[in-house]
Design a protein around this motif. Structure first.
Motif, PDB file in Angstrom:
ATOM      1  N   ASP A 195     155.307 181.147  90.295  1.00  0.00           N
ATOM      2  CA  ASP A 195     154.702 181.605  88.898  1.00  0.00           C
ATOM      3  C   ASP A 195     155.481 182.804  88.689  1.00  0.00           C
ATOM      4  O   ASP A 195     156.064 183.042  87.632  1.00  0.00           O
ATOM      5  CB  ASP A 195     153.229 181.488  89.063  1.00  0.00           C
ATOM      6  N   ARG A 196     155.324 183.821  89.773  1.00  0.00           N
ATOM      7  CA  ARG A 196     155.699 185.218  89.358  1.00  0.00           C
ATOM      8  C   ARG A 196     157.066 185.243  89.206  1.00  0.00           C
ATOM      9  O   ARG A 196     157.697 185.832  88.413  1.00  0.00           O
ATOM     10  CB  ARG A 196     155.179 186.035  90.553  1.00  0.00           C
ATOM     11  N   LEU A 197     157.772 184.549  90.125  1.00  0.00           N
ATOM     12  CA  LEU A 197     159.473 184.696  90.222  1.00  0.00           C
ATOM     13  C   LEU A 197     159.793 183.883  88.484  1.00  0.00           C
ATOM     14  O   LEU A 197     160.823 184.323  88.008  1.00  0.00           O
ATOM     15  CB  LEU A 197     160.072 183.822  91.128  1.00  0.00           C
ATOM     16  N   LEU A 198     159.088 182.850  88.206  1.00  0.00           N
ATOM     17  CA  LEU A 198     159.579 182.086  86.856  1.00  0.00           C
ATOM     18  C   LEU A 198     159.290 183.204  86.006  1.00  0.00           C
ATOM     19  O   LEU A 198     160.114 183.295  84.878  1.00  0.00           O
ATOM     20  CB  LEU A 198     158.658 180.869  86.766  1.00  0.00           C
ATOM     21  N   LEU A 199     158.265 183.795  85.912  1.00  0.00           N
ATOM     22  CA  LEU A 199     157.891 184.603  84.722  1.00  0.00           C
ATOM     23  C   LEU A 199     159.113 185.843  84.763  1.00  0.00           C
ATOM     24  O   LEU A 199     159.621 186.295  83.602  1.00  0.00           O
ATOM     25  CB  LEU A 199     156.452 185.392  84.881  1.00  0.00           C
ATOM     26  N   ALA A 218     158.654 175.865  75.733  1.00  0.00           N
ATOM     27  CA  ALA A 218     157.678 174.848  76.516  1.00  0.00           C
ATOM     28  C   ALA A 218     157.471 174.930  78.118  1.00  0.00           C
ATOM     29  O   ALA A 218     158.356 175.382  78.572  1.00  0.00           O
ATOM     30  CB  ALA A 218     158.508 173.353  76.352  1.00  0.00           C
ATOM     31  N   VAL A 219     156.245 174.731  78.276  1.00  0.00           N
ATOM     32  CA  VAL A 219     155.862 175.150  79.655  1.00  0.00           C
ATOM     33  C   VAL A 219     155.247 173.719  80.291  1.00  0.00           C
ATOM     34  O   VAL A 219     154.407 173.100  79.724  1.00  0.00           O
ATOM     35  CB  VAL A 219     154.695 175.860  79.748  1.00  0.00           C
ATOM     36  N   LEU A 240     159.983 176.367  80.664  1.00  0.00           N
ATOM     37  CA  LEU A 240     159.512 177.050  82.009  1.00  0.00           C
ATOM     38  C   LEU A 240     158.959 175.773  82.964  1.00  0.00           C
ATOM     39  O   LEU A 240     157.879 175.280  82.301  1.00  0.00           O
ATOM     40  CB  LEU A 240     158.409 178.070  81.947  1.00  0.00           C
ATOM     41  N   LEU A 241     159.260 175.364  83.869  1.00  0.00           N
ATOM     42  CA  LEU A 241     158.815 174.113  84.620  1.00  0.00           C
ATOM     43  C   LEU A 241     158.569 174.365  86.166  1.00  0.00           C
ATOM     44  O   LEU A 241     159.315 175.059  86.802  1.00  0.00           O
ATOM     45  CB  LEU A 241     159.893 173.287  84.458  1.00  0.00           C
ATOM     46  N   GLN A 242     157.402 174.165  86.395  1.00  0.00           N
ATOM     47  CA  GLN A 242     157.031 174.219  87.830  1.00  0.00           C
ATOM     48  C   GLN A 242     157.420 172.895  88.595  1.00  0.00           C
ATOM     49  O   GLN A 242     157.009 171.912  88.044  1.00  0.00           O
ATOM     50  CB  GLN A 242     155.449 174.259  88.107  1.00  0.00           C
ATOM     51  N   LEU A 243     158.302 172.944  89.293  1.00  0.00           N
ATOM     52  CA  LEU A 243     159.085 171.723  89.992  1.00  0.00           C
ATOM     53  C   LEU A 243     157.977 170.761  90.563  1.00  0.00           C
ATOM     54  O   LEU A 243     157.093 171.119  91.330  1.00  0.00           O
ATOM     55  CB  LEU A 243     159.916 171.948  91.108  1.00  0.00           C
ATOM     56  N   PRO A 244     157.730 169.250  90.115  1.00  0.00           N
ATOM     57  CA  PRO A 244     157.018 168.533  90.584  1.00  0.00           C
ATOM     58  C   PRO A 244     157.401 168.065  92.107  1.00  0.00           C
ATOM     59  O   PRO A 244     158.492 168.232  92.324  1.00  0.00           O
ATOM     60  CB  PRO A 244     157.017 167.268  89.783  1.00  0.00           C
TER      61      PRO A 244
END
Length: 378
Positions: free
Chosen positions: A27-31, A50-51, A113-117
């Motif tokens: 999360d921190r690195l993505l932001l 889009a998130v 912004l996508l957290q990989l599934p």
């Protein structure tokens, strides 16, 4: 990026424990990676953003803290959606918009912004929707913990985007950047497979990308299905954590007078179970609900519940989710009602089932799985 105290976020109503957190280094690195791109977007209108897969609100609420409104959000698990809403209220933030996975989620979007599934199928389905609907100059930032990432993720993104690059790892997290979308003429989803489970005709399983196990027949569920002939006679049954709809469809086909309620917190699983019910001609007797466990069902209202409990919460192996579902079943079962469940034998769930539901006996056991029935006492 305006500072948001990520430590203030909670996971509730998802399982909470000292070793489970509401945000991570990804999360921190993505932001941080998104910061220069956000500076290029005009004004407070976040509709071009889009998130996807925001676990508990770290991404969405950080954007809201910056003053961006209209950010589009898709979270497959209902627990994440509810946790985001709870955190938004607690922090006095909002202005985002929840969307189902589909073209409206990404129409004209310029930054994702996508957290990989965990699932490559889920990633492929998401990437396909972005490539087919977002703006031509869209930038996709996809992050994960390095230990959960594989080169296959680059390949999946590479099938939907002309350029995919990997950033440097930081605090054991990494961001993949995808640009130049390549819309596909068609999609593989939903998937469909047929399985012999002792019915007059093969059971047809249908699954969208984000459904755990896809259209395959789970080996634990295969072990449990023939045992369900020993379950009590009843008018209604509940498939708790329905996934691709295997148990719900099997029960409906095996017992032609039975009405089945199928629940799952995954939006993908709900869509898959509906599709499986249609494929097997039993949609009229299966009601599918997206629910956090059995929160939508009244106390002492169920005669029979069937459960193959998950043992993952996101990427973490944790017994908390199974215990939460057992407690839900204990609350919802009427006196004399039965919970039939199957679990990996080494997990030793029997004492917990006895405590949270009622007297529990072993129905069958093999080298890997144990199937039990727990009866709610009056």
């Amino acid at each position: 990026m305006a500072d948001l105290d990520l430590a203030a976020l909670r996971r509730w109503p998802d399982v909470e424990a000292e070793n489970l957190f509401a945000y991570d280094a990804a999360d921190r690195l993505l932001l941080a990676t998104a910061e220069p791109l956000l500076a290029e977007l005009d004004g407070p209108d976040g509709a071009a953003i889009a998130v996807v897969n925001d676990h508990y609100g770290a991404l969405t609420l950080s954007l809201a803290a910056r003053g961006l409104t209209g950010v589009r959000v898709h979270q497959d698990p209902l627990s994440g959606e509810l946790a985001l809403a709870n955190n938004a209220v607690a922090l006095g933030l909002g202005g985002y918009r929840q969307h189902p996975l589909g073209p409206e989620m990404f129409d004209g979007v310029r930054l994702v912004l996508l957290q990989l599934p965990r699932s490559l199928d889920a990633l492929e389905e998401i990437a396909g929707w972005i490539a087919g609907s977002a703006a031509p100059d869209v930038v996709v930032l996809a992050a994960g913990r390095v230990k959960h990432m594989t080169k296959a993720m680059n390949e999946v993104l590479g099938a939907a985007f002309g350029q995919v690059t990997a950033g440097l790892a930081r605090q054991k997290a990494r961001v993949l950047t995808a640009t130049r979308p390549v819309p596909a003429a068609s999609s593989r989803f939903p998937l469909e497979e047929s399985h012999d489970v002792g019915l007059p005709a093969p059971l047809r399983l249908v699954a969208f990308g984000g459904t755990f196990g896809g259209a395959k027949l789970d080996v634990g569920t295969r072990f449990l299905l023939p045992l369900l002939d020993g379950a009590r006679d009843c008018r209604t049954a509940v498939d708790l954590g329905c996934g691709n709809g295997t148990i719900a469809a099997f029960l409906a086909l095996r017992r032609p007078q039975l009405q089945v309620i199928a629940t799952d917190q995954s939006a993908s699983a709900v869509a898959s179970t509906k599709a499986t019910a249609e494929a097997n001609g039993v949609a009229g007797r299966i009601t599918v609900r997206r629910d956090d466990g059995l929160s939508g069902l009244a106390d002492a209202s169920a005669e029979l519940i069937v459960l193959n409990p998950p043992f993952h919460i996101g990427n973490a192996v944790h017994a908390g989710i199974a215990l939460k579902l057992f407690a839900d079943a204990g609350r919802v079962l009427a006196p004399g009602g039965e919970l039939w469940t199957v679990w990996n034998s080494h997990l030793g769930y029997r004492p917990a089932l006895h405590r949270l539901v009622g007297p529990t006996r072993q129905v069958a056991r093999n080298s890997k799985f144990t199937a039990t029935v727990s009866v709610r006492e009056g």
